[in-house]
Design a protein around this motif. Sequence first.
Motif, PDB file in Angstrom:
ATOM      1  N   VAL B 107       0.842  -1.186   0.000  1.00  0.00           N
ATOM      2  CA  VAL B 107       0.000   0.000   0.000  1.00  0.00           C
ATOM      3  C   VAL B 107       0.878   1.236   0.000  1.00  0.00           C
ATOM      4  O   VAL B 107       2.046   1.173   0.374  1.00  0.00           O
ATOM      5  CB  VAL B 107      -0.931   0.050   1.241  1.00  0.00           C
ATOM      6  N   TYR B 180      -2.959   6.546   6.229  1.00  0.00           N
ATOM      7  CA  TYR B 180      -3.389   5.767   5.082  1.00  0.00           C
ATOM      8  C   TYR B 180      -4.900   5.862   4.924  1.00  0.00           C
ATOM      9  O   TYR B 180      -5.639   5.577   5.873  1.00  0.00           O
ATOM     10  CB  TYR B 180      -2.962   4.294   5.232  1.00  0.00           C
ATOM     11  N   ASP B 181      -5.298   6.261   3.785  1.00  0.00           N
ATOM     12  CA  ASP B 181      -6.718   6.306   3.444  1.00  0.00           C
ATOM     13  C   ASP B 181      -7.513   7.108   4.478  1.00  0.00           C
ATOM     14  O   ASP B 181      -8.585   6.714   4.912  1.00  0.00           O
ATOM     15  CB  ASP B 181      -7.249   4.857   3.360  1.00  0.00           C
ATOM     16  N   THR B 220      -6.058  -2.082   4.984  1.00  0.00           N
ATOM     17  CA  THR B 220      -6.925  -2.135   3.804  1.00  0.00           C
ATOM     18  C   THR B 220      -8.221  -2.867   4.040  1.00  0.00           C
ATOM     19  O   THR B 220      -9.162  -2.751   3.270  1.00  0.00           O
ATOM     20  CB  THR B 220      -6.188  -2.819   2.639  1.00  0.00           C
ATOM     21  N   SER B 222      -8.784  -5.968   3.496  1.00  0.00           N
ATOM     22  CA  SER B 222      -9.020  -6.687   2.242  1.00  0.00           C
ATOM     23  C   SER B 222      -8.543  -8.118   2.390  1.00  0.00           C
ATOM     24  O   SER B 222      -7.650  -8.409   3.194  1.00  0.00           O
ATOM     25  CB  SER B 222      -8.257  -5.983   1.103  1.00  0.00           C
TER      26      SER B 222
END
Lengths: 228, 406
Positions: B107, B180-181, B220, B222
């Motif tokens: 990432v 992050y994000d 994430t 994910s």
Amino acid sequence: MSKVIQIEQLKKTYHLGKVEVEALRGVSFEINSGDFVSIMGPSGSGKSTLMHIIGCLDYPTEGKYFLSGQDVSKLNDNQLALFRNQKIGFVFQQFNLLPKATILKNVELPLTYNNTHSKNKKRLAVQALEEVGLGDRLKHRPNEISGGQKQRVAIARALINHPSIILADEPTGNLDSKTGGDIMEIIKKLHDDGNTIILVTHEPEIARYGKRIIYLKDGVIDRDEVIV
Amino acid sequence: MILQSLIIALESLWANKMRSVLSMLGIIIGVGAVIAIVSVGTGSTQQVTSRIANLGSNMITVYPRTARGQGGRVSSGSSQEKFSLELADYMEKFCPSIIKVIPVKQVNGRLISGDINVNTTLLGTNLDYADVNNYEVDTGNFISKNDDQERRQVMVLGSQLAKDLFEDANPIGKRIKVNYDGQVYMFDVIGVMKEKGGSMGGDLDDRAYIPLSVSMDKLTNSDFVTSYIAQAASSEKAATAVNELKNFMVKFLNDENEEQFRIISQDEILDTVSSVTATMSIMLGGIAAISLLVGGIGIMNIMLVSVTERTREIGVRKALGARNAHILFQFLMESLNLTSFGGILGIGFGWGAAYFLSQYGNWPMVIAPLSIGLAFGFALFIGIFFGLYPAMKAAKMNPVDALRYE
């Protein structure tokens, strides 16, 4: 007396474009060993052509030329080169020394072309130069000496292989009369030592150093006189 | 006769030193260029290949191909969503030539330490990653099994990244904020890696390494990885391993045309690199050869001038008993001497240039004996080839005409 040169009905024709020039039109004579012969004639008489053929620099168109008993007209390029090296000593009007080589190297040159060992080469060349009075100029170059000295170097070079004939083409032509006289004295002395001399000139007083004068005119012999 | 000709030729070259050097210049540059170029080619290739080999041998990377969905959107059920953790285990099971498959979740995030912040790649992986890559820890530790299982927010820094963030200070134990994000996560630095350099798909030194579980579950959220790094049992088995992987993926993804995945092996990269450098070498070598050829034409030109200029000398030499062959060899030797001296000087010049360039480019200096032999041999050949015509012209001269030449 043995005959060093025998020439029979020698002819030479040049082709200049479509024009044929007959430089020699049937010349015959003999020269004995040890003789001193002058060849005279006006320009265009064929004397240069004759000299080139005698000097093995050129082929006759017709006729025979025997040098030391050998038929030169039958020789190939390499054999002619060998003859020039062994049998003929040239003395030119223009001296024809190699400008960048020392006097010693110039005199050594004919020995280079017959594989003389380098030690002997130097000894013989020094000896020849001493004989013409230039033993102290070995390392000089041709442009560092006078015209008379140049011609003496050329004579030393001509003598080095003990040739059968010495062929001098207008040897005094580029020299003043006094220096020319000195050169002629050297050539006369060579004759006295037993060398055969052939002198090509158009100057009567130079020609008279010889014992015999051959007059050429229009490619044939006009007169052949022995001087007493 | 050849020895005499050699001596005569040397004397004559010595008498015209300036001209000799100038006419040699083409050959010097040509030979030097051939040697330098070949040396640079081999040296840089060696450097690149050794760097690639250094990345860890027998490595094969499997990526998902970007799925071509409708309307520019990634369609559901794209291959990316089949790159699960379990797939790594299947790969290991079904590909006998592969001994290990390491899943990687990559990432991009922002690392903040004090007032310094750096955008970089965070590579989620496990302990095996360092192993397979021949990648060693400089200080501290790499990610351990426990770190991964317990999803600890720990981080190992690449050497360059450590410098960027902490300069000379010891980063171990320091806390780093990761943005992050839109979310902020705190990580503890547990290790710094040794310097490694470039690799497949980026500079390892610029990255941060975090546990795979953290990057998948925390960052994430994910279930799918970015890529797999597979290690073949040996470099000999690498090609077999690639085939096994390919067959497996084709069957697993039901993807006959290999549209959904991409396999890159080190061999492939090495092949590409060496074919590129080989092409470059051939091209530059060709240019060098042309400059040699031009040098040869220069030699012929000089020799022709020299023959004309010395017509009288040729006449005199012939009058004094030089045979045609003597004259031929004299001039041939002159041109041969020019090119062989030029060749020797060129070897020195090329050697120097190769040394200088290898220092500058920081690769090993490799002088192939073959390139020296080839360049020198070519120079000699040029000496003979381009010297022959002027020498024959000189040898064929008629002595009477040559003597009369003004």
